[in-house]
Motif scaffolding. Structure first.
Motif, mmCIF file in Angstrom:
data_model
loop_
_atom_site.group_PDB
_atom_site.id
_atom_site.type_symbol
_atom_site.label_atom_id
_atom_site.label_comp_id
_atom_site.label_asym_id
_atom_site.label_seq_id
_atom_site.Cartn_x
_atom_site.Cartn_y
_atom_site.Cartn_z
ATOM 1 N N LEU A 4 33.193 -18.987 42.036
ATOM 2 C CA LEU A 4 32.584 -20.216 41.511
ATOM 3 C C LEU A 4 33.656 -21.291 41.376
ATOM 4 O O LEU A 4 34.201 -21.538 40.304
ATOM 5 C CB LEU A 4 31.925 -19.932 40.143
ATOM 6 N N PRO A 5 33.967 -21.975 42.483
ATOM 7 C CA PRO A 5 35.030 -22.984 42.443
ATOM 8 C C PRO A 5 34.654 -24.156 41.527
ATOM 9 O O PRO A 5 33.466 -24.456 41.365
ATOM 10 C CB PRO A 5 35.128 -23.461 43.899
ATOM 11 N N ASP A 6 35.670 -24.810 40.959
ATOM 12 C CA ASP A 6 35.437 -25.968 40.077
ATOM 13 C C ASP A 6 34.578 -27.029 40.749
ATOM 14 O O ASP A 6 33.743 -27.666 40.119
ATOM 15 C CB ASP A 6 36.779 -26.612 39.672
ATOM 16 N N GLU A 7 34.819 -27.197 42.039
ATOM 17 C CA GLU A 7 34.087 -28.234 42.751
ATOM 18 C C GLU A 7 32.579 -27.955 42.741
ATOM 19 O O GLU A 7 31.768 -28.866 42.618
ATOM 20 C CB GLU A 7 34.606 -28.267 44.197
ATOM 21 N N THR A 8 32.234 -26.667 42.853
ATOM 22 C CA THR A 8 30.819 -26.279 42.822
ATOM 23 C C THR A 8 30.210 -26.608 41.460
ATOM 24 O O THR A 8 29.096 -27.135 41.374
ATOM 25 C CB THR A 8 30.695 -24.770 43.127
ATOM 26 N N ILE A 9 30.961 -26.321 40.408
ATOM 27 C CA ILE A 9 30.474 -26.626 39.057
ATOM 28 C C ILE A 9 30.220 -28.127 38.934
ATOM 29 O O ILE A 9 29.180 -28.554 38.427
ATOM 30 C CB ILE A 9 31.491 -26.156 37.991
ATOM 31 N N GLU A 10 31.155 -28.934 39.447
ATOM 32 C CA GLU A 10 30.994 -30.396 39.395
ATOM 33 C C GLU A 10 29.736 -30.835 40.122
ATOM 34 O O GLU A 10 28.940 -31.607 39.607
ATOM 35 C CB GLU A 10 32.214 -31.082 40.043
ATOM 36 N N VAL A 11 29.567 -30.336 41.352
ATOM 37 C CA VAL A 11 28.402 -30.724 42.158
ATOM 38 C C VAL A 11 27.103 -30.360 41.422
ATOM 39 O O VAL A 11 26.169 -31.151 41.342
ATOM 40 C CB VAL A 11 28.444 -30.050 43.554
ATOM 41 N N CYS A 12 27.070 -29.153 40.843
ATOM 42 C CA CYS A 12 25.851 -28.710 40.150
ATOM 43 C C CYS A 12 25.569 -29.544 38.916
ATOM 44 O O CYS A 12 24.443 -29.964 38.675
ATOM 45 C CB CYS A 12 25.954 -27.233 39.756
ATOM 46 N N LYS A 13 26.622 -29.795 38.138
ATOM 47 C CA LYS A 13 26.442 -30.564 36.904
ATOM 48 C C LYS A 13 25.970 -31.983 37.187
ATOM 49 O O LYS A 13 25.290 -32.590 36.373
ATOM 50 C CB LYS A 13 27.764 -30.626 36.134
ATOM 51 N N ASN A 14 26.389 -32.513 38.344
ATOM 52 C CA ASN A 14 26.009 -33.884 38.688
ATOM 53 C C ASN A 14 24.716 -33.961 39.487
ATOM 54 O O ASN A 14 24.447 -34.960 40.122
ATOM 55 C CB ASN A 14 27.137 -34.550 39.472
ATOM 56 N N SER A 15 23.933 -32.878 39.472
ATOM 57 C CA SER A 15 22.672 -32.908 40.215
ATOM 58 C C SER A 15 21.519 -32.879 39.232
ATOM 59 O O SER A 15 21.693 -32.628 38.048
ATOM 60 C CB SER A 15 22.533 -31.688 41.106
ATOM 61 N N ASP A 16 20.326 -33.114 39.774
ATOM 62 C CA ASP A 16 19.124 -33.009 38.948
ATOM 63 C C ASP A 16 18.548 -31.612 39.050
ATOM 64 O O ASP A 16 17.826 -31.162 38.170
ATOM 65 C CB ASP A 16 18.093 -34.043 39.409
ATOM 66 N N ALA A 17 18.848 -30.930 40.151
ATOM 67 C CA ALA A 17 18.348 -29.570 40.330
ATOM 68 C C ALA A 17 19.286 -28.819 41.259
ATOM 69 O O ALA A 17 19.980 -29.431 42.082
ATOM 70 C CB ALA A 17 16.943 -29.597 40.931
ATOM 71 N N VAL A 18 19.303 -27.512 41.103
ATOM 72 C CA VAL A 18 20.164 -26.669 41.941
ATOM 73 C C VAL A 18 19.287 -25.646 42.654
ATOM 74 O O VAL A 18 18.426 -25.013 42.036
ATOM 75 C CB VAL A 18 21.211 -25.926 41.084
ATOM 76 N N LEU A 19 19.508 -25.518 43.953
ATOM 77 C CA LEU A 19 18.776 -24.529 44.736
ATOM 78 C C LEU A 19 19.768 -23.486 45.236
ATOM 79 O O LEU A 19 20.787 -23.835 45.815
ATOM 80 C CB LEU A 19 18.095 -25.223 45.918
ATOM 81 N N LEU A 20 19.447 -22.212 44.991
ATOM 82 C CA LEU A 20 20.385 -21.161 45.378
ATOM 83 C C LEU A 20 19.714 -20.124 46.279
ATOM 84 O O LEU A 20 18.549 -19.781 46.071
ATOM 85 C CB LEU A 20 20.913 -20.487 44.107
ATOM 86 N N GLY A 21 20.456 -19.644 47.277
ATOM 87 C CA GLY A 21 19.924 -18.607 48.162
ATOM 88 C C GLY A 21 20.110 -17.239 47.539
ATOM 89 O O GLY A 21 19.263 -16.746 46.798
ATOM 90 N N ALA A 22 21.226 -16.607 47.801
ATOM 91 C CA ALA A 22 21.495 -15.284 47.234
ATOM 92 C C ALA A 22 22.988 -15.041 47.321
ATOM 93 O O ALA A 22 23.678 -15.660 48.140
ATOM 94 C CB ALA A 22 20.746 -14.220 48.037
ATOM 95 N N VAL A 23 23.509 -14.142 46.493
ATOM 96 C CA VAL A 23 24.939 -13.826 46.569
ATOM 97 C C VAL A 23 25.167 -12.325 46.674
ATOM 98 O O VAL A 23 24.326 -11.528 46.275
ATOM 99 C CB VAL A 23 25.726 -14.349 45.338
ATOM 100 N N GLY A 24 26.318 -11.974 47.211
ATOM 101 C CA GLY A 24 26.740 -10.572 47.232
ATOM 102 C C GLY A 24 26.707 -9.956 48.621
ATOM 103 O O GLY A 24 26.086 -10.488 49.545
ATOM 104 N N GLY A 25 27.419 -8.835 48.743
ATOM 105 C CA GLY A 25 27.459 -8.126 50.014
ATOM 106 C C GLY A 25 28.554 -7.087 49.980
ATOM 107 O O GLY A 25 29.473 -7.170 49.147
ATOM 108 N N PRO A 26 28.490 -6.093 50.885
ATOM 109 C CA PRO A 26 29.449 -4.988 50.870
ATOM 110 C C PRO A 26 30.903 -5.437 51.031
ATOM 111 O O PRO A 26 31.820 -4.812 50.498
ATOM 112 C CB PRO A 26 29.013 -4.126 52.067
ATOM 113 N N LYS A 27 31.089 -6.563 51.714
ATOM 114 C CA LYS A 27 32.436 -7.065 51.962
ATOM 115 C C LYS A 27 33.212 -7.299 50.663
ATOM 116 O O LYS A 27 34.435 -7.194 50.620
ATOM 117 C CB LYS A 27 32.306 -8.379 52.737
#
Ligand code: IPM
Ligand code: MG
Length: 355
Positions: A53-76
Motif C-alpha cells: 500500500l504505497p503512500d501515493e495510493t493512499i493519497e489518490v484514494c483519499k482525494n477521490s469520491d469513491a474507490v473501486l478495487l478488483g482483488a489482491v493476493g496470489g501464490p507469488k
C-alpha cells in the motif's frame, strides 16, 4: 467526480477493465464526467514499489469520491511476512478510509435459480439477504504475535471490539434493515466469546431506538447451517469481521456463484470503497474466464451510495439482468442450453444494454 481504481492482482485487472466500460457508459448516458485515476495495491504494488500500500495510493484514494478495487493476493507473494503481504494493502486501505461497514447483498437473480446449489423449493421465488459485515476491527486488526517456545512456536490473534465500534456498525445495520424487511439478525458466538457478549449487550441497547425492526440473535455455527437449510428466514444480518467474511462467501454460493456478489464499504468519511467479494483467483487469471458481474454490481452500489445516482444504479442492475435473460453466462454460472461467454464479452454485453 473522482474515482480511484485499483485493479490489484490476478483476475483483478480483467474484471476492472469491464467495470470501467460500464462507468463510461453511465458517464455518456447521464452526461457526467468521472475522473478515473489508477493506483497500485497488493502484489502489483509490492512488485513495483516494495509496499502493498504505497503512500501515493493512499493519497489518490483519499482525494477521490469513491474507490473501486478488483482483488489482491496470489501464490507469488504467499511467503512474505503478514504485514508485507498483498492482503495487508487491502486491510490498510480499508482502515485508512475508515470504512467500517461492509454491505454484502446476496441476491439470487431468478434466471440463475438452477445455478444455485440449493433445491428450487428451498429458494422459493428468490433470495435477498443483506450481510452487514464489520470491516475494520476484530481478529483482522487485533494484536497478533508469534513467539518462540521450547517446543516450537506460539502464535495468537485477538478479537477486540469496543462499545463505539459496535455501536456504529449496529446502528448502520438497523438503518439498512429498516429500509428492507425490518428484520435484523445479529450473528455471534456469545456462548463462548467475550467480545460476542459485548456485541449482544450493545445491540440489545440500540434496539430500543429501532422498535420497528425485529431483532434476533444467532450463534455463528447455527447460522452457517441455517443459511443452507432455510436461507429465506434471513433479511439483514449484522456480524463481526471474520464471521462476516466467512458467511458472505457461503451466502454467495446460494446465489449461484462467488463471482456474482458485490460489496460496498462505507464509513463516516466521504470516500466509499467498492469491490466484488471474491478473491484474485490466480488459477484463472488472464484466461478471460472470470465473471465480471460482482465488479459491475459493485459499481451499481457505487452510483447508489457514493454518487446518489439511484437511476444509474438501476440501469446497471437491469443491464445485468437483461444479459442473463438473453442466456449469456460466464463459465462459473454456465448451464446447459445457455451461451458461454468470457470476461470481455460479458462486460461488453452488459455495457451495450446501458444506452
Ligand atoms: C474479502 C476477502 C479479504 C477479507 C481478504 C482478501 C483479505 O476475503 O474481502 O472477503 O478477508 O476481508
Ligand atoms: Mg472473503
Amino acid at each position: 467526480m473522482k474515482i480511484a481504481v485499483m485493479p490489484g492482482d490476478g483476475i483483478g485487472k480483467e474484471i476492472i477493465k469491464q467495470g470501467i466500460k460500464v462507468i463510461k457508459a453511465i458517464s455518456n448516458k447521464y452526461k457526467c464526467d468521472f475522473e478515473i485515476k489508477e493506483a497500485l495495491i497488493g502484489g502489483a504494488a509490492i512488485d513495483e514499489t516494495g509496499s502493498p500500500l504505497p503512500d501515493e495510493t493512499i493519497e489518490v484514494c483519499k482525494n477521490s469520491d469513491a474507490v473501486l478495487l478488483g482483488a489482491v493476493g496470489g501464490p507469488k507473494w504467499d511467503k512474505l511476512p503478514g504485514n508485507l503481504r498483498p492482503e495487508a494493502g487491502l486491510l490498510g486501505i480499508r482502515k485508512t478510509l475508515g470504512v467500517f461497514a461492509n454491505l454484502r447483498p446476496a441476491i439470487l437473480f431468478p434466471q440463475l435459480k438452477s445455478a444455485s446449489n440449493l433445491k428450487e423449493e428451498v429458494l422459493g421465488n428468490g433470495l435477498n439477504i443483506m450481510i452487514v459485515r464489520e470491516l475494520i476491527g476484530g481478529a483482522y486488526f487485533g494484536e497478533k504475535k508469534r513467539v518462540d517456545i521450547k517446543e516450537g512456536q506460539k502464535a495468537w490473534d485477538t478479537i477486540v471490539y469496543s462499545t463505539p465500534e459496535i455501536e456504529r456498525i449496529v446502528k448502520m445495520a438497523f438503518q439498512v434493515a429498516r429500509k428492507r424487511n425490518k428484520k435484523l439478525t445479529l450473528i455471534d458466538k456469545a456462548n463462548v466469546l467475550e467480545s460476542s457478549r459485548l456485541w449482544r449487550e450493545v445491540t440489545n441497547k440500540i434496539s430500543e431506538d429501532y422498535k420497528d425492526v425485529e431483532l434476533n440473535y444467532m450463534y455463528v455455527d447455527n447460522a452457517a447451517m441455517q443459511l443452507i437449510r432455510d436461507p429465506k428466514q434471513f433479511d439483514t444480518i449484522v456480524t463481526e469481521n471474520m464471521f462476516g467474511d466467512i458467511l458472505s462467501d457461503e451466502a454467495s454460493m446460494l446465489t449461484g456463484s462467488l463471482g456474482m456478489l458485490p460489496s460496498a464499504s462505507l464509513g463516516e468519511g466521504k470516500v466509499g470503497m467498492y469491490e466484488p467479494i471474491h478473491g484474485s483467483a490466480p488459477d484463472i487469471a488472464g484466461c478471460d474466464k472470470a465473471n465480471p458481474i460482482g465488479t459491475i454490481m459493485s459499481i451499481a452500489m457505487m452510483f447508489r451510495y457514493s454518487f446518489n445516482m439511484e437511476e444509474a444504479a438501476r440501469d446497471i442492475e437491469n443491464a445485468v439482468s437483461k444479459v442473463l435473460d438473453k442466456g449469456y453466462r460466464t463459465s462459473d454460472i454456465m448451464e446447459q442450453g445457455k451461451v458461454s461467454v468470457g470476461t470481455e464479452k460479458m462486460g461488453e454485453l452488459i455495457t451495450q444494454e446501458i444506452q
